[in-house]
Motif scaffolding. Structure first.
Motif: not given
Length: 944
Positions: A165, A167-168, A296, A311, A315, A375-378, A421
């Protein structure tokens, strides 16, 4: 048999018979042959691309089933995360409800209800196309056994550190508030602007021109709030002294560095580029190289945040960067913020200029909303370790692309592969098997109970499951082995992995094909398939991509069953929000299909698809081809009626005894053997276009046009014995029966109907043609003498027929024929086949010419001349008068076309294609005029 061929009367009947009797199941005997259907979306309906690929897959399946292989066509559908959720949300919206009015569990239940009532459309349409998969094994990517496989793969990859997991930056759909794959992003050509902004240099720095600012250009002004740097090319002398210095980011007043990077094109704009790593994929890579902060500025709704989120790569939050943003932008929609930012730059004297600019705007294929790099946590798959063996499998020949040049595309993608992702922010799909405690620690397990027991967590520890689901490409990547029972060790897993061939399009080589190779090799140690047949893209007859807005979309079911014009227009224009486009589409439809679309039947459509299946990347679909093959079906039907009328109730030599074969019988049997070998060669090389050409030429030209005519003198004449008649009846039936078996894989319905009529007259106990053996080549049945002599016979008859046509002599009027320059073989054939020649060429006499020959029309048959004396055959005066009228008409036409092409205005202004067409018309007219003039001269010689 009915007098006319009506596909609607036979297709449904035979399909129901096949399915009821379980003829589609693997036999359990012979060598394994397996094809995996690329699972269509459960929301979908059969489009032209599906119909094309399904025809190829079914033709291969039926062929190998007839070859005695243990044949499985594994079918099923994909749960289609976003597409399905969107369908159900639309249905709820019609009821005045929203997804959020339900719990997640309640909404998922609604989706399952929809799937049970409306999700089987494409399966029924596949039946109309004649598809013969094992329906009892039909899979759905959300079935319990496939879901278990997905869970096992996820857990194993996580435990090995391959799934992680992070952050990208991802493609973010603000409407669905979910990450989406590249394949779900469509780039639209739009007119836009390029805004040139002045960024003041900090600490008194100056450009080489003495300016205290740099000018950067952007197509997305709103993202400047998240700029981390300004980049220049390291070789750009204009800015070399500024590298390492700073600019003050307008509106935000954040000091950001000037960096040097080869990414910058010195020739574009001013050579200065703003770098926003959290909102642009290229900038993300630049930022990574220079360790820039990821700033972001947007919410998942694509609104401007009150405070930026900052960030580092990896992340981890950065505390050393000022995250403040101008409060007058907080909560603004990104496009409203764009307008306000431009106005503020202008009022501050920082707007250099605005240029018109052509844009490629990325939009979600389902939502039509502009996609935002966000930019989100995935969850990600680190694919490098999986890619290496997958590349090697193709390189060493364990997997072969057809056409083979597609391996270059595969290598290019795989050798530059990025982490994948795999998470989506949806409710419908495979929920990620991960739980979090209150501190954010993640526990991956098969259930919450397992997570607690494996980690020694007490009941007091609160766990919540991850809300995300997996990308549908993740579950479909497991298709080759999950459908065969993995992770259980099943007979199917052993027998049908690897499958024999994958039939798919070039557009998903990376998204699906490559991922299946990686996953299957990882979890089974085997390749998923031995060959990959890449099909072309179906376009309209002009080579344009089929689209609703163009009004050129064809529904394969409409081609099979027919559709009236009003219904066709409604289908074309329904759902179009723009009335102007709908009006244009209706206009095109009415012009293109004045009377709607005729019912062509499944067999004609399937044969058309096979005839178009070349190695070309693009395939132009022409309705004229379908109509032509519908006429071909009529030809086969009428041929079968002729055979039945002359053989039913007669002795057809079923036991192969007491009969004598004519030269015509030996010829058609020999041609059958040649056709079998050619057809099988082409099918094994996936040249379905050449395979259909072989079948068409043999069945239509050799059998229907020649052999049936050659059979008539024997069957209806008095000069032939009972043994000869029996031999011809035997040949008529058995060659037609073999021909039906050869045609069956591509044309299943008409061949079953005709074969069932022939069955009592041939040696078979088989109940259906689809279970009958494919014809085998028999060298002992090839007669070189028959092949050579019949070619001689055909040339002679064609020569006489051509003379008749040129002189407008009635086909039924007997003519005298003289053969000139005949050799010994010609004389032999003339004597042996006099009966055939006289009957088929309608001759009054056939003799060898003397030295002195009367005025005659002439044709060549090899070195031999075929002469038809003209005296008394035609009214020379009347024929000359007719030719004079035709010559006069053609003379005027050539003069008109010559004048047009000699007109410089026309040649310069008209499109090249129009000019070329006129030149072609002129050449044809001049050729015809020359021919008629020569005929006239010959007739005048006769008259004199």
């Amino acid at each position: 048999m009915d007098k006319s061929y009506t596909p609607q009367n036979i297709e449904t009947k035979w399909y129901e018979t096949w399915e009821k009797n379980n003829y589609f199941k693997a036999s359990g005997e012979g060598s394994p042959y397996c094809i995996l259907i690329p699972p269509p979306n459960v929301t979908g309906s059969l489009h032209m691309g599906h119909a094309f690929q399904h025809t190829i897959m079914d033709s291969l399946t039926r062929y190998h089933r007839m070859k005695g292989d243990d044949t499985l066509w594994q079918c099923g559908t994909d749960h289609a995360g976003i597409a399905t959720q969107m369908v159900v949300e639309r249905l709820l919206d019609a009821e005045g409800k929203k997804r959020t009015d339900f719990t997640r569990e309640q909404f998922v239940e609604k989706v399952w209800e929809w799937k049970e009532t409306s999700g089987g459309t494409i399966s029924q349409q596949m039946r109309r196309l004649g598809d013969s998969p094992d329906w009892d094994r039909e899979a759905f990517t959300m079935d319990e056994d496939l879901s278990n496989a997905v869970q096992e793969v996820f857990i194993q990859l996580f435990e090995e550190g391959i799934i992680y997991r992070g952050k990208r930056l991802v493609n973010w759909d603000p409407k669905f508030q979910s990450a989406i794959s590249d394949l779900e992003v469509e780039n639209h050509d739009e007119k836009g602007f390029l805004w040139h902004f002045r960024y003041p240099l900090a600490e008194g720095a100056k450009t080489s021109e003495g300016k205290d600012y740099l000018v950067v250009a952007t197509t997305r002004p709103e993202t400047m709030l998240g700029d981390s740097a300004v980049a220049v090319n390291p070789n750009d002398e204009r800015y070399k002294d500024l590298v390492g210095k700073f600019v003050m980011l307008p509106l935000v007043n954040r000091k950001i560095p000037v960096i040097a990077d080869d990414y910058v094109d010195m020739e574009f704009g001013t050579g200065c580029v703003k770098i926003t790593p959290a909102h642009d994929f290229n900038d993300y890579e630049v930022g990574k190289r220079h360790n820039l902060p990821l700033i972001n500025i947007m919410s998942p709704q694509a609104d401007i945040l009150a405070q930026a989120e900052v960030y580092e790569f990896g992340g981890k939050p950065r505390e050393d960067i000022d995250n403040s943003l101008p409060q007058n932008y907080a909560g603004l929609n990104r496009f409203d913020a764009r307008k306000q930012i431009v106005e503020e730059f202008k009022s501050n004297g920082l707007l250099e200029k605005i240029d018109d600019h052509a844009l490629k705007v990325p939009k979600g294929d389902r939502s039509n909303d502009v996609i935002e790099p966000l930019l989100t946590d995935q969850w990600y798959v680190a694919v490098e370790s999986l890619a290496k063996p997958a590349i090697e499998a193709v390189r060493n020949g364990d997997i072969k692309f057809v056409p083979e040049n597609w391996d270059k595309t595969y290598y290019h993608w795989m050798e530059n592969i990025q982490d994948w992702c795999i998470s989506r922010q949806l409710w419908w799909g495979h929920r990620i098997p991960a739980w979090y405690d209150e501190n954010g620690k993640v526990y991956v397990a098969r259930s919450e109970q397992e997570a607690r027991e494996a980690n020694g967590l007490s009941a007091d520890v609160v766990l919540r499951q991850d809300n995300d689901v997996l990308d549908t490409w993740f579950s479909s990547a497991l298709w080759p082995f999950a459908t065969m029972g993995w992770p259980n060790e099943t007979p199917e897993l052993e027998k049908f992995v690897p499958s024999s061939v994958l039939v798919t399009g070039f557009d998903i080589i990376f998204f699906w094909v490559a991922r299946m190779i990686m996953m299957t090799m990882k979890f089974t140690g085997k390749v998923p398939f031995k060959e990959i047949y890449i099909t072309g893209l179906i376009r309209d007859e002009h080579g344009d991509k089929m689209s609703k807005s163009k009004g050129n979309v064809l529904d394969p079911i409409d081609l099979i069953d027919g559709i009236d014009l009003d219904s066709l227009v409604t289908k074309r224009t329904s759902g179009m929000m723009n009335p102007k486009i709908a009006s244009q589409v209706e206009k095109r439809t009415r012009k293109q299909f004045a009377d709607g679309i005729e019912a062509y039947g499944t067999d004609a459509l399937r044969f058309t698809f096979c005839a178009l299946a070349s190695t070309s990347r693009d395939i132009n679909f022409d309705l004229g081809r379908v109509e032509g093959y519908r006429n071909y079906c009529n030809k086969l039907w009428n041929a079968a009626r002729y055979v039945m009328m002359n053989t039913e109730g007669e002795d057809c030599g079923k036991e192969n005894s007491n009969m004598e074969l004519s030269i015509a019988d030996e010829w058609i049997i020999s041609r059958l053997q040649k056709a079998i070998t050619e057809y099988e060669k082409h099918v094994n090389e996936y040249r379905f276009d050449l395979a259909t050409q072989t079948l068409y030429e043999f069945s239509r030209n050799d059998y229907c046009d020649w052999y049936l005519e050659l059979s008539k003198p024997i069957l209806y004449g008095d000069a032939y014995s009972d043994e000869q008649k029996r031999g011809t009846r035997h040949t008529l039936v058995n060659v037609l029966e073999n021909m039906m078996r050869m045609l069956h894989p591509m044309m299943p319905f008409i061949t079953e109907e005709i074969w069932q009529r022939l069955k009592p007259m041939v040696n078979t106990e088989t109940d259906s043609i689809m279970l009958a053996a494919f014809p085998k080549f028999d060298a002992s049945k090839v007669s070189d003498k028959a092949l050579t002599d019949l070619e001689w016979l055909k040339k002679l008859i064609v020569g006489v027929r051509n003379i008749r046509g040129e002189l407008n002599v009635s086909p039924g009027k007997p003519v005298n024929v003289l053969l000139k320059n005949a050799n010994d073989n010609d004389r032999r054939c003339m004597q042996e086949y006099r009966g055939f020649i006289s009957a088929l060429a309608k001759l009054e006499s056939l003799e060898e010419a003397s030295e002195s020959t009367p005025p005659s029309a002439t044709a060549l048959a090899g070195e031999m001349e075929v002469l038809v004396p003209l005296a008394g055959l035609i009214d020379v005066t009347a024929e000359v008068d007719r030719l004079n009228k035709e010559i006069e008409k053609l003379t005027k036409e050539t003069q008109r076309l010559s004048g047009k092409l000699n007109n410089a205005n026309f040649v310069e202004r008209a499109p090249d294609a129009v000019v070329a067409k006129e030149k072609e018309k002129l050449a044809d007219a001049e050729s015809a005029l020359k021919k008629l003039t020569e005929q006239k001269a010959e007739l005048e010689n006769i008259g004199s």
